[in-house]
Design a protein around this motif. Structure first.
Motif, short mmCIF file in Angstrom:
data_model
loop_
_atom_site.label_atom_id
_atom_site.label_comp_id
_atom_site.label_asym_id
_atom_site.label_seq_id
_atom_site.Cartn_x
_atom_site.Cartn_y
_atom_site.Cartn_z
N GLY A 207 0.79 -1.23 0.00
CA GLY A 207 0.00 0.00 0.00
C GLY A 207 0.82 1.27 0.00
N ASN A 208 2.12 1.16 -0.18
CA ASN A 208 2.97 2.34 -0.17
C ASN A 208 3.21 2.80 -1.61
OD1 ASN A 208 4.88 4.34 0.18
ND2 ASN A 208 5.79 3.30 1.95
N LEU A 209 2.25 3.52 -2.14
CA LEU A 209 2.29 3.91 -3.55
C LEU A 209 3.36 4.95 -3.85
CD1 LEU A 209 -1.53 3.91 -4.39
CD2 LEU A 209 0.12 2.04 -4.45
N ALA A 210 3.68 5.79 -2.89
CA ALA A 210 4.73 6.79 -3.12
C ALA A 210 6.08 6.11 -3.32
CB ALA A 210 4.79 7.79 -1.96
N LEU A 211 6.39 5.13 -2.46
CA LEU A 211 7.64 4.40 -2.63
C LEU A 211 7.61 3.54 -3.89
CD1 LEU A 211 8.64 3.37 1.00
CD2 LEU A 211 9.72 5.06 -0.49
N ALA A 212 6.44 3.03 -4.24
CA ALA A 212 6.31 2.26 -5.49
C ALA A 212 6.66 3.13 -6.69
CB ALA A 212 4.89 1.69 -5.62
N GLU A 213 6.16 4.36 -6.69
CA GLU A 213 6.49 5.26 -7.79
C GLU A 213 7.99 5.55 -7.84
OE1 GLU A 213 5.65 9.76 -9.50
OE2 GLU A 213 4.66 9.16 -7.65
N THR A 214 8.59 5.78 -6.69
CA THR A 214 10.02 6.05 -6.65
C THR A 214 10.81 4.86 -7.19
OG1 THR A 214 9.76 7.53 -4.76
CG2 THR A 214 11.95 6.59 -5.09
N ALA A 215 10.42 3.65 -6.80
CA ALA A 215 11.10 2.45 -7.28
C ALA A 215 10.90 2.26 -8.78
CB ALA A 215 10.63 1.23 -6.50
#
Length: 134
Positions: free
Chosen positions: A97-105
């Protein structure tokens, strides 16, 4: 490295996968070395296995990523492998559920694949980013 020079899948044996399953990272790397499989292709395969298992077995996927990341580090940080590791990590972030970190990755995967010239993987990462935003 471009799409035509991406290392072919190593296809680690079932026996080797079982040895790596619960092994600490150092032991897993020793097993890969002993089996003459401590290669860039094996690091890609570990990242791709993590990607495939991210939804059903996130803890196992995290383990595969740890082995793949350390193997890649020891091999000199191949940029294509960095892309696969970041892409699989993005999937794990989505699952948690950590979409911000998903985008960064995902953006890190894009940079890596752009640098490596792997256009197919780069296109895949754009699709992943589109799905993330949807």
């Amino acid at each position: 490295m471009n799409a035509s020079t991406t290392p072919a899948a190593v296809q680690l044996s079932r026996t080797l996968w079982e040895r790596l399953l619960d092994a600490p990272v150092a032991s897993a790397l020793a097993a890969l070395t002993q089996a003459n499989q401590a290669t860039v292709a094996a690091a890609v395969e570990l990242a791709q296995r993590a990607l495939a298992e991210a939804e059903a077995a996130p803890e196992q996927a995290t383990h595969w990523l740890a082995i793949g990341a350390e193997l890649n580090r020891q091999l000199g940080d191949d940029v294509n492998v960095q892309g696969w590791l970041a892409y699989a990590q993005a999937r794990l972030y989505v699952q948690s559920g950590n979409l911000a970190l998903a985008e960064t990755a995902l953006r890190a995967a894009q940079r890596a694949w752009q640098a490596s010239g792997d256009q197919l993987a780069l296109a895949r990462s754009h699709l992943g980013l589109t799905q993330l935003f949807a």
